[in-house]
Design an enzyme around this catalytic site. Structure first.
Site, PDB file in Angstrom:
ATOM      1  N   GLY A   1       1.414  -0.828   0.140  1.00 59.16           N
ATOM      2  CA  GLY A   1       0.061  -0.139   0.423  1.00 59.16           C
ATOM      3  C   GLY A   1       1.123   0.892   0.349  1.00 59.16           C
ATOM      4  O   GLY A   1       2.055   1.092   0.373  1.00 59.16           O
TER       5      GLY A   1
ATOM      6  N   ARG B   1       0.292   6.210   4.370  1.00 62.02           N
ATOM      7  CA  ARG B   1      -0.833   6.085   5.531  1.00 62.02           C
ATOM      8  C   ARG B   1      -1.959   5.392   4.635  1.00 62.02           C
ATOM      9  O   ARG B   1      -2.821   6.457   4.559  1.00 62.02           O
ATOM     10  CB  ARG B   1      -1.156   7.897   5.440  1.00 62.02           C
ATOM     11  CG  ARG B   1       0.353   8.248   6.119  1.00 62.02           C
ATOM     12  CD  ARG B   1      -0.013   7.950   7.633  1.00 62.02           C
ATOM     13  NE  ARG B   1       1.147   8.231   8.688  1.00 62.02           N
ATOM     14  CZ  ARG B   1       1.491   7.772   9.036  1.00 62.02           C
ATOM     15  NH1 ARG B   1       1.690   6.030   9.189  1.00 62.02           N
ATOM     16  NH2 ARG B   1       2.606   7.876  10.145  1.00 62.02           N
TER      17      ARG B   1
ATOM     18  N   HIS C   1       4.205   4.873  18.056  1.00 63.45           N
ATOM     19  CA  HIS C   1       4.080   2.964  17.199  1.00 63.45           C
ATOM     20  C   HIS C   1       3.920   1.698  18.535  1.00 63.45           C
ATOM     21  O   HIS C   1       3.021   0.838  18.370  1.00 63.45           O
ATOM     22  CB  HIS C   1       5.121   2.334  16.258  1.00 63.45           C
ATOM     23  CG  HIS C   1       4.484   2.854  14.804  1.00 63.45           C
ATOM     24  ND1 HIS C   1       3.674   2.278  14.038  1.00 63.45           N
ATOM     25  CD2 HIS C   1       4.837   4.392  14.362  1.00 63.45           C
ATOM     26  CE1 HIS C   1       3.473   2.898  12.789  1.00 63.45           C
ATOM     27  NE2 HIS C   1       4.066   4.298  12.794  1.00 63.45           N
TER      28      HIS C   1
END
Length: 175
Positions: free
Chosen positions: A15, A18, A55
């Site tokens: 992807g 974001r 994270h």
């Protein structure tokens, strides 16, 4: 692996920045009770260090984090030998960046990873940025990076059980 088992086998998740690809991968392993997060990113500056800390905090207690910017194959082999929990590698393009900055033999590193993948017995989710949808980069290093990433994705896609493309948080099964 069956179609109904999102954790089984090897899974490449692609992807854009974001796009929701990491969240998608994390959710798969969270639903399985947690796993090992192999983080390939490096804290080159304060902003990146802050991102890494956020994270880690967001993953919680279900995760063990291994920070490994270069020896991805050694780390995966160790996880496989110890019969560890499922592994999420985030991400292959940061790993590629690190290899390029360290002037490593990219083809040899890719060969090693592609030879290792079929031998792994634990579920592994490999997250990577799809960088081939944009314009042709203006400088040679960026074009080389894009070309390496595209070749790596093609090679891994041939080897894994499943490929998912995440766009705007929506996962689309490619393979």
């Amino acid at each position: 692996m069956t179609q109904n088992d999102p954790l089984g086998g090897m899974h490449l998740i692609l992807g854009g920045a974001r796009s929701g690809k990491s969240r998608f991968a994390e959710n798969i392993i969270n639903h399985a009770g947690g796993g090992i997060y192999v983080a390939t990113g490096r804290a080159w500056d304060d902003e990146m260090a802050n991102r890494i800390d956020l994270h880690k905090q967001s993953r919680g207690d279900l995760w063990q984090t291994i920070e490994e910017p270069l020896d991805l194959c050694g780390t995966l082999a160790t996880c496989n030998r110890t019969g560890a929990k499922p592994v999420l590698v985030d991400c292959l393009t940061l790993w590629l960046t690190n290899l390029m900055l360290e002037d490593r033999d990219i083809d040899a590193e890719f060969d090693q990873l592609c030879e290792l993948i079929p031998t792994l017995k634990i579920p592994v989710l490999l997250v990577s940025n799809e960088v081939g949808f944009g314009i042709v980069p203006e400088n040679a290093m960026a074009r080389t990076f894009r070309d390496h990433a595209g070749r790596l994705h093609q090679r891994i896609a041939e080897l894994v059980d499943r490929v998912t493309l995440v766009v705007a948080g929506i996962p689309m099964q490619v393979k």
